[in-house]
Scaffold this motif. Structure first.
Motif, PDB file in Angstrom:
ATOM      1  N   ALA A 181       0.866  -1.172   0.000  1.00  0.00           N
ATOM      2  CA  ALA A 181       0.000   0.000   0.000  1.00  0.00           C
ATOM      3  C   ALA A 181       0.903   1.223   0.000  1.00  0.00           C
ATOM      4  CB  ALA A 181      -0.919   0.030   1.222  1.00  0.00           C
ATOM      5  N   GLU A 182       0.573   2.206  -0.820  1.00  0.00           N
ATOM      6  CA  GLU A 182       1.374   3.427  -0.929  1.00  0.00           C
ATOM      7  C   GLU A 182       2.832   3.111  -1.284  1.00  0.00           C
ATOM      8  OE1 GLU A 182      -0.028   6.419  -0.701  1.00  0.00           O
ATOM      9  OE2 GLU A 182      -1.982   5.537  -0.286  1.00  0.00           O
ATOM     10  N   GLY A 183       3.055   1.994  -1.983  1.00  0.00           N
ATOM     11  CA  GLY A 183       4.399   1.640  -2.405  1.00  0.00           C
ATOM     12  C   GLY A 183       5.279   1.053  -1.322  1.00  0.00           C
ATOM     13  N   LEU A 184       4.711   0.772  -0.156  1.00  0.00           N
ATOM     14  CA  LEU A 184       5.478   0.241   0.968  1.00  0.00           C
ATOM     15  C   LEU A 184       4.918  -1.094   1.417  1.00  0.00           C
ATOM     16  CD1 LEU A 184       5.828   3.436   3.227  1.00  0.00           C
ATOM     17  CD2 LEU A 184       7.344   2.671   1.396  1.00  0.00           C
ATOM     18  N   SER A 185       5.704  -1.805   2.227  1.00  0.00           N
ATOM     19  CA  SER A 185       5.271  -3.045   2.859  1.00  0.00           C
ATOM     20  C   SER A 185       5.826  -3.054   4.276  1.00  0.00           C
ATOM     21  CB  SER A 185       5.787  -4.258   2.085  1.00  0.00           C
ATOM     22  OG  SER A 185       5.347  -5.472   2.661  1.00  0.00           O
ATOM     23  N   GLU A 186       5.091  -3.651   5.208  1.00  0.00           N
ATOM     24  CA  GLU A 186       5.560  -3.745   6.590  1.00  0.00           C
ATOM     25  C   GLU A 186       6.037  -5.156   6.889  1.00  0.00           C
ATOM     26  OE1 GLU A 186       4.066  -3.267  11.245  1.00  0.00           O
ATOM     27  OE2 GLU A 186       2.602  -3.214   9.613  1.00  0.00           O
ATOM     28  N   LEU A 187       7.216  -5.264   7.465  1.00  0.00           N
ATOM     29  CA  LEU A 187       7.720  -6.545   7.949  1.00  0.00           C
ATOM     30  C   LEU A 187       7.175  -6.737   9.355  1.00  0.00           C
ATOM     31  CD1 LEU A 187       9.729  -8.754   6.939  1.00  0.00           C
ATOM     32  CD2 LEU A 187      11.452  -7.644   8.361  1.00  0.00           C
ATOM     33  N   ALA A 188       6.459  -7.834   9.579  1.00  0.00           N
ATOM     34  CA  ALA A 188       5.770  -7.998  10.867  1.00  0.00           C
ATOM     35  C   ALA A 188       5.736  -9.460  11.289  1.00  0.00           C
ATOM     36  CB  ALA A 188       4.336  -7.456  10.765  1.00  0.00           C
ATOM     37  N   GLY A 189       5.548  -9.662  12.587  1.00  0.00           N
ATOM     38  CA  GLY A 189       5.393 -11.016  13.114  1.00  0.00           C
ATOM     39  C   GLY A 189       6.644 -11.857  13.028  1.00  0.00           C
ATOM     40  N   ILE A 190       7.822 -11.233  12.929  1.00  0.00           N
ATOM     41  CA  ILE A 190       9.062 -12.007  12.867  1.00  0.00           C
ATOM     42  C   ILE A 190       9.278 -12.691  14.222  1.00  0.00           C
ATOM     43  CG2 ILE A 190      11.547 -11.943  12.515  1.00  0.00           C
ATOM     44  CD1 ILE A 190       9.914 -11.330  10.007  1.00  0.00           C
ATOM     45  N   ALA A 191       9.420 -13.993  14.193  1.00  0.00           N
ATOM     46  CA  ALA A 191       9.533 -14.765  15.435  1.00  0.00           C
ATOM     47  C   ALA A 191      10.509 -15.915  15.247  1.00  0.00           C
ATOM     48  CB  ALA A 191       8.160 -15.314  15.840  1.00  0.00           C
ATOM     49  N   VAL A 192      11.203 -16.250  16.330  1.00  0.00           N
ATOM     50  CA  VAL A 192      12.128 -17.387  16.337  1.00  0.00           C
ATOM     51  C   VAL A 192      11.871 -18.189  17.608  1.00  0.00           C
ATOM     52  CG1 VAL A 192      14.536 -18.125  16.347  1.00  0.00           C
ATOM     53  CG2 VAL A 192      13.871 -16.088  15.050  1.00  0.00           C
ATOM     54  N   ALA A 193      11.732 -19.492  17.476  1.00  0.00           N
ATOM     55  CA  ALA A 193      11.533 -20.357  18.637  1.00  0.00           C
ATOM     56  C   ALA A 193      12.745 -20.266  19.565  1.00  0.00           C
ATOM     57  CB  ALA A 193      11.321 -21.802  18.182  1.00  0.00           C
ATOM     58  N   ASP A 194      12.485 -20.394  20.857  1.00  0.00           N
ATOM     59  CA  ASP A 194      13.538 -20.205  21.866  1.00  0.00           C
ATOM     60  C   ASP A 194      14.805 -21.003  21.560  1.00  0.00           C
ATOM     61  OD1 ASP A 194      12.015 -18.441  23.284  1.00  0.00           O
ATOM     62  OD2 ASP A 194      11.361 -19.879  24.807  1.00  0.00           O
TER      63      ASP A 194
END
Length: 254
Positions: A181-194
């Motif tokens: 949207a508006e030429g951008l993207s959001e990086l989200a929900g990045i997760a790594v198991a313990d």
């Protein structure tokens, strides 16, 4: 145009696409009926808004009618008059967090991680495996809800990017890059198991998703780091601070 304005416009555009959004006075509210998390339910003021006391009361009522915490996430420079008005109405600042952005020219691909494979989830079991890693990595108990799984499916099938990381075949991490949207993207929900942290899994997943989003004609990808140590990881793959976001909410009534 200022990068902060672009990011706020991106967030507003995605919120308006949601079938559960609502406009109350000068506020755009994004509700999630299946996901009670405060991070999935929040309002954004319109640019340069100057809300009245009555409009703030109506905003609070809209959240409480849906059994959600009255809460806003926005960039202070987008609407400078809003924060003082909210504080006067009893809201409290949760925190102020940096926002980072990365362009194709800035992206740095990290070195290989032994045993790591990053792929797009292809079936329900893989979506569930990714949601479970995210759910537990963010300190949630039990199993992920319909809202968490629904967000992953919507992102994957709506033009965004979703990735599941496995180390020696075991689910180890993952995340998503939002629909453009508006030429951008959001990086989200990045997760790594313990058990897989501090091995480079988070950086690898983030770099793959960032590259995928940029390959799909996004001008830049932005994100909100959870803490300072995570911010340093993003900086190593090319992200840089561009602005700051305000999280502010009304304490629950006793």
């Amino acid at each position: 145009m200022d990068f902060a304005v672009r990011i706020q416009q991106h967030v507003c555009a995605l919120a308006r696409r949601s079938p559960n959004h609502l406009v109350v006075g000068p506020f755009l509210i994004r509700f999630s009926p299946d996901w009670p998390s405060p991070y999935a339910n929040y309002a954004i003021p319109e640019q340069d808004a100057e809300p009245t006391r009555r409009q703030i009361r109506e905003l609070v009522a809209a959240f409480e009618q849906r059994e959600r915490l009255p809460r806003l996430e926005y960039l202070p420079e987008w609407a400078p008059a809003v924060e003082p008005a909210l504080l006067a109405a009893g809201f409290e600042v949760e925190n102020r967090v940096p926002l980072l952005a990365c362009t194709a020219a800035d992206l740095v691909v990290p070195g290989p991680v032994p045993g790591l494979a990053v792929s797009v989830p292809e079936n329900e079991d893989e979506f569930v495996a990714l949601a479970q890693v995210q759910h537990r990595a963010y300190g949630e108990e039990g199993e992920p809800g319909d809202g968490e799984l629904g967000w992953l499916r919507m992102t994957a099938h709506g033009g965004g990017a979703v990735a599941l990381a496995r180390v020696d075949g075991e689910p180890a991490g993952g995340g998503a890059a939002s629909i453009s949207a508006e030429g951008l993207s959001e990086l989200a929900g990045i997760a790594v198991a313990d058990r897989y942290r501090r091995r480079g899994v988070g950086a690898a997943v983030s770099a793959v998703l960032t590259a995928t989003a940029l390959d799909h004609q996004r001008e830049a990808v932005w994100l909100e780091p959870a803490e300072e140590s995570v911010e340093r990881m993003y900086e190593r793959i090319g992200y840089r601070r561009v602005t700051e976001k305000l999280n502010i909410s009304l304490p629950r009534r006793r």
